[in-house]
Motif scaffolding. Sequence first.
Motif, PDB file in Angstrom:
ATOM      1  N   PRO A 125      -0.240   7.695  -1.366  1.00  0.00           N
ATOM      2  CA  PRO A 125       0.116   9.067  -1.760  1.00  0.00           C
ATOM      3  C   PRO A 125      -1.063   9.817  -2.387  1.00  0.00           C
ATOM      4  O   PRO A 125      -1.196  11.031  -2.215  1.00  0.00           O
ATOM      5  N   ILE A 126      -1.910   9.095  -3.098  1.00  0.00           N
ATOM      6  CA  ILE A 126      -3.080   9.711  -3.723  1.00  0.00           C
ATOM      7  C   ILE A 126      -4.109  10.073  -2.659  1.00  0.00           C
ATOM      8  O   ILE A 126      -4.677  11.170  -2.669  1.00  0.00           O
ATOM      9  N   PHE A 127      -4.329   9.174  -1.708  1.00  0.00           N
ATOM     10  CA  PHE A 127      -5.246   9.476  -0.605  1.00  0.00           C
ATOM     11  C   PHE A 127      -4.729  10.645   0.232  1.00  0.00           C
ATOM     12  O   PHE A 127      -5.505  11.473   0.704  1.00  0.00           O
ATOM     13  N   GLU A 128      -3.422  10.686   0.420  1.00  0.00           N
ATOM     14  CA  GLU A 128      -2.824  11.776   1.204  1.00  0.00           C
ATOM     15  C   GLU A 128      -3.082  13.120   0.535  1.00  0.00           C
ATOM     16  O   GLU A 128      -3.444  14.097   1.202  1.00  0.00           O
ATOM     17  N   THR A 146       6.117   4.963   7.690  1.00  0.00           N
ATOM     18  CA  THR A 146       7.315   5.820   7.718  1.00  0.00           C
ATOM     19  C   THR A 146       7.315   6.871   6.621  1.00  0.00           C
ATOM     20  O   THR A 146       8.303   7.599   6.469  1.00  0.00           O
ATOM     21  N   LYS A 147       6.253   6.952   5.848  1.00  0.00           N
ATOM     22  CA  LYS A 147       6.218   7.828   4.669  1.00  0.00           C
ATOM     23  C   LYS A 147       5.706   9.228   4.974  1.00  0.00           C
ATOM     24  O   LYS A 147       5.675  10.080   4.085  1.00  0.00           O
ATOM     25  N   GLY A 148       5.258   9.447   6.187  1.00  0.00           N
ATOM     26  CA  GLY A 148       4.717  10.752   6.537  1.00  0.00           C
ATOM     27  C   GLY A 148       3.281  10.967   6.095  1.00  0.00           C
ATOM     28  O   GLY A 148       2.793  12.105   6.085  1.00  0.00           O
ATOM     29  N   TRP A 149       2.579   9.879   5.752  1.00  0.00           N
ATOM     30  CA  TRP A 149       1.184   9.996   5.325  1.00  0.00           C
ATOM     31  C   TRP A 149       0.296  10.192   6.547  1.00  0.00           C
ATOM     32  O   TRP A 149       0.113   9.280   7.355  1.00  0.00           O
ATOM     33  N   LYS A 150      -0.279  11.344   6.671  1.00  0.00           N
ATOM     34  CA  LYS A 150      -1.123  11.637   7.831  1.00  0.00           C
ATOM     35  C   LYS A 150      -2.434  10.850   7.791  1.00  0.00           C
ATOM     36  O   LYS A 150      -3.041  10.589   8.831  1.00  0.00           O
TER      37      LYS A 150
END
Length: 389
Positions: A125-128, A146-150
């Motif tokens: 999440p931080i990298f995203e 599955t988290k939506g992290w591009k």
Amino acid sequence: MRQNFVRVLGGVAMAALLVGGATACKQDEGSGTGSGSQACDLKIGFFGALSGADAGLVTPMKQGVDLAVEQYNKANADCQVTVAPFDSQGKADLAGGLATSAAADTKIVGMVGPAFSGESEVALPIFEQATLPSITPSATRPSLSTKGWKVFHRGVGNDFSQGPAIANYIKSVIKAEKVFVIDDQSAYGAGLADEAKKVLGPLVVKTDKVVDNAQEFGAQISSVKTSGATVLFYAGYTEEAAPFLKQLRANGWTGTFIGGDGINDANMLSVTGQKDVEGTISTCPCGPATAAKGTFVTDFKAKFNGVDPGVYADVSYDLANIYLEAIKAGKTTRADIQAFLGTYNKAGAASGVTYKWEANGELDPAQVKVWAFKATNGAWAPDLEIPKG
């Protein structure tokens, strides 16, 4: 892979200047080919357990990255790239601070890692938020995609491939009739066990769990022995698996111990001891690094004092080279490199795997393979590639 589930505390407020990544200096290639310019003074990050009980699994990955960067710098003496290491010690509770530090260093335009699943759940999440592209060489928990992290990419198959493959090996190769399944409650271990149990079905006579940092396993050993199981599938990491297996043998259990890639390291062999670990099976959603293509094995051994590359070393080498290819092409920002990964479709020089990612960051399923390795005379020897299905 690793570690225990933790909650990402609060919303990490990243400065707006992070978005889009770094813009570095540019320098003419001087080739006379009109190929443009390349980025200089950029960094590739590496994130994983470089110390602690799980370092035996992760250190070869970092070495693969180091080798790739060293070779690149020799060929590009006037335009150097450096490796920025982030030692998580395999602990998810350290991942947030490390990820924030990595995101804040705008010279870092790509990350190899995190190596384990639990720390990935915290760091991604931080990298995203910082638009920092990440390719893990070894974190296999399926839910990461599955988290939506591009920015998330996986360089190997996930546990939807490894778990069933382990089960198929137990059923078809070992031909076990009674199987005991135990996991370490980590993001990696719990997921891997769940996927294997779906295929093993009624062969599973009992299940149990261990806790992080456990070193005494009397209750679990008693349960294994009374279950009548001749195969124990351990879904977890060397830190607990090695003393557990050693104590199992000391208590007279003679069955087959099998684990996933979380035990496929030198520490599992040395800590357990050759007599007790002999015949143990570990799997990996990767091929044997010692059978890598090209000059990788020779180059690795030359750089690291004759030591054979461990699992994922070849994968990490290939992933670092993808970032280096982007940098060579003049990609100067995180956004540039993210876009570069989105259209990438080439075979790695070491692994031979074609790195092509689906929209969710998963590796093209056609490229996924799972191998079994057997502890033989103090080393992990390739046993066989486990058939799919």
